[in-house]
Design an enzyme around this catalytic site. Structure first.
Site, mmCIF file in Angstrom:
data_model
loop_
_atom_site.group_PDB
_atom_site.id
_atom_site.type_symbol
_atom_site.label_atom_id
_atom_site.label_comp_id
_atom_site.label_asym_id
_atom_site.label_seq_id
_atom_site.Cartn_x
_atom_site.Cartn_y
_atom_site.Cartn_z
ATOM 1 N NE ARG A 79 -5.161 7.476 4.671
ATOM 2 C CZ ARG A 79 -5.305 6.838 3.539
ATOM 3 N NH1 ARG A 79 -5.188 5.529 3.498
ATOM 4 N NH2 ARG A 79 -5.554 7.488 2.427
ATOM 5 N N PRO A 85 -8.265 -5.017 4.790
ATOM 6 C CG PRO A 85 -9.303 -6.464 3.291
ATOM 7 C CD PRO A 85 -9.587 -5.419 4.317
ATOM 8 C CD GLU A 86 -2.346 -1.844 3.737
ATOM 9 O OE1 GLU A 86 -1.658 -1.607 2.738
ATOM 10 O OE2 GLU A 86 -2.213 -1.232 4.809
ATOM 11 C CE LYS A 111 -5.227 -1.125 -0.284
ATOM 12 N NZ LYS A 111 -5.614 -0.005 0.563
#
Ligand SMILES: [Zn+2]
Length: 303
Positions: free
Chosen positions: A288, A2-3, A61
């Site tokens: 990434r 989750p961000e 977060k």
């Protein structure tokens, strides 16, 4: 993972459904979910019993529930009422963690890890459910005097751009001072928190900035513009992800609205840039990927 907007949706749900409720008992059903609380599950439960949960807080977060004293009689002698919370429960959502508010008689979820019962007649309880058990709950001392009850273990995390107390001047100054590149800076949680890979790519695309642009070359108006885009992207995501929390089911680990959200950069390799039509590119970046438009977001000149 989750961000920030997903975590904010959870925070709002917790604020609505568990704020001000006093813990009656805690059952830890899987020790892994409590492994960050080094004193163990019995200690965790014992320390929570009889404590009242304050309003859920978030930084980037990170999400936590400050503990208030249940009655004035429980505050140590000489401590003024309304004093800052001394302890807080930090929630780690990990990859798949969920915080649910459920009726007592609702069937246990298959991956229910922790159950918190309350000393009121509301008929609901708080459940931590986590399929992959990377997440969990832990209890921490707070930063002394911090009105939000910031857990000491996350004291090094910078404020996020949606926080009214976010220090823009300090942010701009740090960008100018640091020998780093703009996307690295955005993901540096000690500089600005809550911006993950997806929102970084989205904000950089909106700002027409290449991810490898040295931060020292950013003028104050340019970095202010970038900050505005970061906030816009987050608010847009909140508007989508925030639609499902208005129910008993505290929406939590954010898959709702997360993948159907319309993204302009992230995941759009070879698709046309929504601004100029050029094919979007993907480059490997720190284990990434970075997605960008080669025309709108020109790479910095190598000097
Ligand atoms: Zn473009």
């Amino acid at each position: 993972m989750p961000e920030l907007p997903e975590v904010e949706v959870v925070r709002r749900g917790l604020e609505r459904w568990v704020r001000g409720r006093t813990v009656a008992d805690v059952a830890v059903l899987h020790p892994r979910a409590i492994r960050r609380h080094l004193a163990g599950p019995e200690d965790f439960a014992a320390q929570l019993r009889g404590r009242r949960l304050g309003a859920a807080r978030r930084r980037g977060k990170y999400l936590w529930l400050p503990l208030e004293a249940e009655t004035p009689a429980e505050t140590p002698a000489g401590t003024p009422l309304g004093t800052a919370p001394d302890r807080a429960v930090l929630a780690h959502l990990g990859m798949s963690g969920q915080l649910l508010v459920q009726p007592h008689d609702a069937l246990d979820e298959k991956h229910l890890r922790i159950r918190v019962r309350f000393a009121d007649a509301t008929g609901t309880e708080l459940r931590f459910v986590d399929q992959r058990t990377f997440g969990g709950l832990s209890l921490h001392d707070t930063v002394p005097g911090d009105p939000d009850g910031l857990p000491d273990v996350i004291a090094h995390i910078a404020r996020d751009p949606l926080d009214p107390a976010f220090d823009e001047d300090a942010f701009h100054a740090a960008l100018r001072r640091r020998r780093t590149t703009v996307k690295r800076a955005l993901l540096d949680q000690s500089l600005i928190s809550g911006v993950g890979n997806i929102y970084a790519d989205e904000a950089l695309w909106r700002a027409r900035l290449h991810y490898d642009r040295p931060t020292a070359t950013l003028t104050r108006p340019r970095s202010a513009e970038l900050l505005t885009h970061i906030r816009d992207v987050m608010h847009a995501a909140l508007a989508v992800g925030g639609t499902s929390f208005d129910s008993l089911y505290v929406n939590v680990n954010g898959e709702s609205g997360y993948f159907d959200r319309s993204l302009d950069a992230y995941g759009r390799e070879d698709e046309p840039c929504r601004r100029c039509g050029t094919a979007m590119r993907r480059r490997p970046w720190m284990n990434r990927s970075s997605y960008f438009c080669p025309r709108c977001q020109r790479p910095p000149r190598v000097s």
